[in-house]
Design an enzyme around this catalytic site. Structure first.
Site, PDB file in Angstrom:
ATOM      1  CG  ASP A   3      -1.842   1.052   1.314  1.00 18.20           C
ATOM      2  OD1 ASP A   3      -2.431   1.499   0.272  1.00 18.20           O
ATOM      3  OD2 ASP A   3      -2.085   1.855   2.597  1.00 18.20           O
ATOM      4  CB  SER A   4       0.155   4.885  -0.524  1.00 14.66           C
ATOM      5  OG  SER A   4      -0.767   4.991   0.169  1.00 14.66           O
ATOM      6  CE1 TYR A  35       2.306   4.813  -4.035  1.00  6.40           C
ATOM      7  CE2 TYR A  35       0.791   3.058  -4.063  1.00  6.40           C
ATOM      8  CZ  TYR A  35       2.213   3.441  -4.164  1.00  6.40           C
ATOM      9  OH  TYR A  35       2.974   2.982  -4.218  1.00  6.40           O
ATOM     10  N   GLY A  36      -3.639   8.719  -4.076  1.00  6.23           N
ATOM     11  CA  GLY A  36      -4.729   8.886  -4.642  1.00  6.23           C
ATOM     12  C   GLY A  36      -4.744  10.120  -5.577  1.00  6.23           C
ATOM     13  CB  CYS A  66      -3.475  -0.051  -2.179  1.00  4.87           C
ATOM     14  SG  CYS A  66      -3.332   2.112  -2.818  1.00  4.87           S
ATOM     15  CG  ASN A  67      -9.854   0.177  -2.490  1.00  6.30           C
ATOM     16  OD1 ASN A  67     -10.913  -0.336  -2.847  1.00  6.30           O
ATOM     17  ND2 ASN A  67      -9.578   0.305  -1.198  1.00  6.30           N
ATOM     18  CB  THR A  68      -5.191   4.492  -5.198  1.00  7.57           C
ATOM     19  OG1 THR A  68      -6.177   4.852  -4.250  1.00  7.57           O
ATOM     20  CG2 THR A  68      -4.944   5.493  -6.238  1.00  7.57           C
ATOM     21  CD  GLU A 144       0.673   6.701   5.799  1.00  9.48           C
ATOM     22  OE1 GLU A 144      -0.330   6.066   5.701  1.00  9.48           O
ATOM     23  OE2 GLU A 144       1.973   6.090   5.857  1.00  9.48           O
ATOM     24  CB  CYS A 176      -9.369   4.764   0.359  1.00 12.88           C
ATOM     25  SG  CYS A 176      -7.846   5.138   1.032  1.00 12.88           S
ATOM     26  CB  THR A 177      -6.672   0.051   2.465  1.00 12.25           C
ATOM     27  OG1 THR A 177      -5.433   0.974   1.775  1.00 12.25           O
ATOM     28  CG2 THR A 177      -6.991  -1.347   1.602  1.00 12.25           C
ATOM     29  CG  HIS A 178      -4.553   5.208   4.153  1.00 14.57           C
ATOM     30  ND1 HIS A 178      -4.116   4.584   3.182  1.00 14.57           N
ATOM     31  CD2 HIS A 178      -3.466   5.833   4.947  1.00 14.57           C
ATOM     32  CE1 HIS A 178      -2.741   4.720   3.162  1.00 14.57           C
ATOM     33  NE2 HIS A 178      -2.584   5.383   4.204  1.00 14.57           N
TER      34      HIS A 178
HETATM   35  N1  DGL Z   1      -4.548   3.214   0.700  1.00 19.61           N
HETATM   36  C1  DGL Z   1      -4.848   3.544  -0.436  1.00 19.61           C
HETATM   37  C2  DGL Z   1      -6.139   3.041  -1.273  1.00 19.61           C
HETATM   38  O1  DGL Z   1      -6.698   2.323  -0.699  1.00 19.61           O
HETATM   39  C3  DGL Z   1      -4.807   5.062  -0.925  1.00 19.61           C
HETATM   40  C4  DGL Z   1      -3.928   6.083  -0.035  1.00 19.61           C
HETATM   41  C5  DGL Z   1      -3.422   7.140  -0.680  1.00 19.61           C
HETATM   42  O2  DGL Z   1      -3.903   8.100  -1.328  1.00 19.61           O
HETATM   43  O3  DGL Z   1      -2.278   6.916  -0.959  1.00 19.61           O
HETATM   44  O4  DGL Z   1      -6.558   3.577  -2.112  1.00 19.61           O
END
Ligand code: DGL
Length: 254
Positions: A3-4, A35-36, A66-68, A144, A176-178
């Protein structure tokens, strides 16, 4: 698993509970967080670099936690590497089953909401409900920094989700996993709203993929966790501890 940043730890926790004998490398690409908002090509490039590193380290399966990154790269990664990949998409399907009002909010990064993967999920499961796409600007950054559960987190959630909830959304997909680490804040800010996330489903899918490919670790193997962090290791370790990951054994940061 990558993930990011700390988001994918939500998947890691469920995976370790379901498959305690597996040895996991968790790769947190914090030097390139977030990443988003990045163009898909950039996220794809990072995803390939990470997959090279993980495959080179002998990983038998890679979970894109990570979804992104899944939106940007999962199909290309599957074509390029000989190991199975498990990725993530926002949980629209369970949300449509849970919603009573028929209106659901999908909280995700711009990269996820703009991607083809999500468009396909909407095509497949989006009939019969009204979908509010809500970009979670700034939310992954809060997590984060270890700020889930704070007034700042609830205030930001209120501002971002307020219009969709006011319009009648009763179900919020944490796409988003966050955002997993903000589930309680969403409910505290909007009591009565149901949150939906896919961390556990993805962890279950990963375990199933291991079994389908005859790759599962034997019960005699001791589980382990190694961390790779591309940015500030101590900052990552501190946020991990705040999220409840302090006491995991065999922790090594390289
Ligand atoms: N955790 C990432 C996701 O699931 C995105 C977080 C980010 O923007 O880096 O999309």
């Amino acid at each position: 698993m990558f993930d990011s940043g700390v988001g994918g730890l939500s998947v890691l926790r469920d995976f370790q509970r379901l498959a305690p004998h597996e040895r996991v490398i968790y790769f947190a690409d914090t030097a390139f967080f977030p990443y988003g908002p990045r163009p898909a090509a950039e996220v794809r490039k990072r995803s390939f670099a990470i997959a090279h590193r993980l495959a080179g380290a002998g990983c038998k399966m890679i979970v894109v936690a990570c979804n992104t990154a899944s939106a940007a790269a999962i199909a290309d990664l599957r074509d390029a590497f000989p190991v199975p990949f498990v990725g993530m998409v926002p949980g629209l399907k369970p949300a449509t089953q849970k919603s009573r009002s028929g209106r659901v909010a999908i909280l995700a990064t711009p990269g996820t909401l703009d991607g083809e993967l999500y468009a396909r999920v909407v095509d497949e499961f989006g009939r019969g409900v009204t979908i509010e796409n809500v970009p979670g600007h700034g939310l992954a950054e809060l997590v984060e920094r270890g700020e889930s559960g704070t007034d700042a987190a609830r205030e930001t959630i209120g501002r971002i989700l307020g219009p969709a909830i006011a319009a009648g959304a009763d179900t919020v997909v944490l796409g988003c996993t966050h955002y997993h680490f903000l589930a309680e804040d969403v409910v505290a800010r909007f009591p009565g709203v149901t949150t939906v996330e896919t961390s556990e489903a993805v962890a279950r899918r990963a375990v199933a993929v291991l079994h389908e490919n005859d790759l599962a670790a034997p019960d005699s193997q001791a589980g382990a966790l190694d961390l790779i962090v591309t940015g500030d290791r101590e900052a990552f370790r501190a946020v991990m501890a705040r999220l409840g990951f302090a006491s995991h054994p065999a922790e090594a940061i390289s």
